[in-house]
Structure formats: structure tokens, C-alpha cells
Design a protein around this motif. Sequence first.
Motif, short mmCIF file in Angstrom:
data_model
loop_
_atom_site.label_atom_id
_atom_site.label_comp_id
_atom_site.label_asym_id
_atom_site.label_seq_id
_atom_site.Cartn_x
_atom_site.Cartn_y
_atom_site.Cartn_z
N LEU A 139 112.84 61.67 -36.24
CA LEU A 139 111.91 61.10 -35.28
C LEU A 139 112.30 61.45 -33.84
O LEU A 139 111.43 61.72 -33.00
N GLN A 140 113.59 61.44 -33.57
CA GLN A 140 114.08 61.80 -32.23
C GLN A 140 113.68 63.23 -31.90
O GLN A 140 113.18 63.52 -30.80
N GLU A 141 113.87 64.13 -32.84
CA GLU A 141 113.52 65.53 -32.61
C GLU A 141 112.01 65.71 -32.51
O GLU A 141 111.52 66.53 -31.72
N ALA A 142 111.27 64.93 -33.29
CA ALA A 142 109.81 65.04 -33.27
C ALA A 142 109.24 64.64 -31.92
O ALA A 142 108.25 65.21 -31.46
N ALA A 143 109.86 63.63 -31.29
CA ALA A 143 109.34 63.12 -30.02
C ALA A 143 109.88 63.86 -28.80
O ALA A 143 109.52 63.52 -27.68
N ALA A 144 110.72 64.85 -29.01
CA ALA A 144 111.23 65.66 -27.90
C ALA A 144 110.07 66.42 -27.25
O ALA A 144 109.03 66.63 -27.88
N PRO A 145 110.22 66.85 -26.00
CA PRO A 145 109.12 67.51 -25.28
C PRO A 145 108.45 68.65 -26.05
O PRO A 145 107.24 68.81 -25.99
N ALA A 146 109.22 69.45 -26.76
CA ALA A 146 108.64 70.56 -27.52
C ALA A 146 108.69 70.28 -29.02
O ALA A 146 108.69 71.19 -29.84
#
Length: 211
Positions: A136-143
Motif C-alpha cells: 500500500l505504501q508503494e501504491a500510494a507513492a507519487p509514481a
Amino acid sequence: AVSAAGPGCSVPHGLYLINAEDAGGEDRTVLSAWVAGLKERGVRVRGVISSVCGGQKQLARISNGEKRMLQLNQVDAADLASMTQRRAPGVSLTEDNAELLSSKAREWAAASGRPCEVVGPFVFDPEVLQWAREELQEAAAPAGAECIVVDEVGPLELKRSAGLEPIFSQVVLPAACTACACVVVVVRDSLRAVLQGRVGDGSPVLQGLPS
């Protein structure tokens, strides 16, 4: 506007809530098919999807399809029936019965000798929850992703600030509330008001899967 898709994105942004039945039941057939359709259209979609395998809950990362067993214990049929009744409209477990289900899980967790997260009759693997939070953290990153799926948000998150928290509230929800991403959350009907209370009145909360 929340309902408008972002540049180059073919899915409307905003926060969408569905329940397990809307998602296709324990197998999440409807939700999984919707995610597959987004991927075919070239939409960047990430997150986690829950399902049941051999009577136990598992999580799958949308980014690579990897699955891990979340639930460590087995819950017998009578206890599962009690949980089903508890979620039916107008029906709830007595405090004694609810405590009995939790005490069974706590006893199992204590006997296991390993770190565990107990919620109701279920014993969850904290390492798998951490693995899901990382997705989820990676999914919500800017890209990261145009669409983020969170399956599911329950008492562990909304009442104990554990499970997929704090990533869900601090990172994923803001992306939906600022119309930076399409965020689909699976949540039981009895907890929708609690979740909507966290969002606030300024951000619309939509129902169902966006088309």
C-alpha cells in the motif's frame, strides 16, 4: 472533482466503498475481475485483495500476484456461524459469546509461541500485515498507482489502529481525499459510518466499483 479521472487515467479518482458481497464473496471474484479489466486497459493498479483458502484468510498483492496466508489458526464451523449471525442486520453476539471467540484465539496465539495479531476469533500473521502495508505504501507513492485496492479495512484498523494502519489512514486515504488516486476499500456495512467519519464531510465517499 473527485469523479474526474486524472491525466492519462481511465478510472475516476476518489474513495469508493464496497462490502464483501459486492466484491464477490470470499473468493473476491467480482473485485478480481474488475482489477484484471483495469490492467488490460493499462491502468496502474496496486494494493491487496483478501480471499479464503482452505478455510483461512489469505492476502494477494495486486502488483505481482503473490499470495501469503494471513490467518494462522483454524476457526471451527460453529464459531464461523456465530460470526455470520453477528453481521446480520439486527443480530449481535452476546458479550460473553464474543469474548469466548476471542479467548479461543488468544489461547491459540499464546500456545503458538510466535508474534500474532488477534482480532475476534482470528489469529493473523503480523509479518503478512507488514508485507501488505508495504504494498500500500508503494501504491500510494507519487509514481505508484492510479488505482489502489484495500481489502479489507475492519475492526483491526478502525477500532485498534492496527493491521493495515497507519499506512491506510496516513498515506492511502489522503490520496483518495485529494483526488490523486482511485481508492477502493472493502469494508463491512456496520463499519462504513466509522470509516466515513475518518474521511470527514469535505470529501465525497462513493459506493460501488467505479466504471
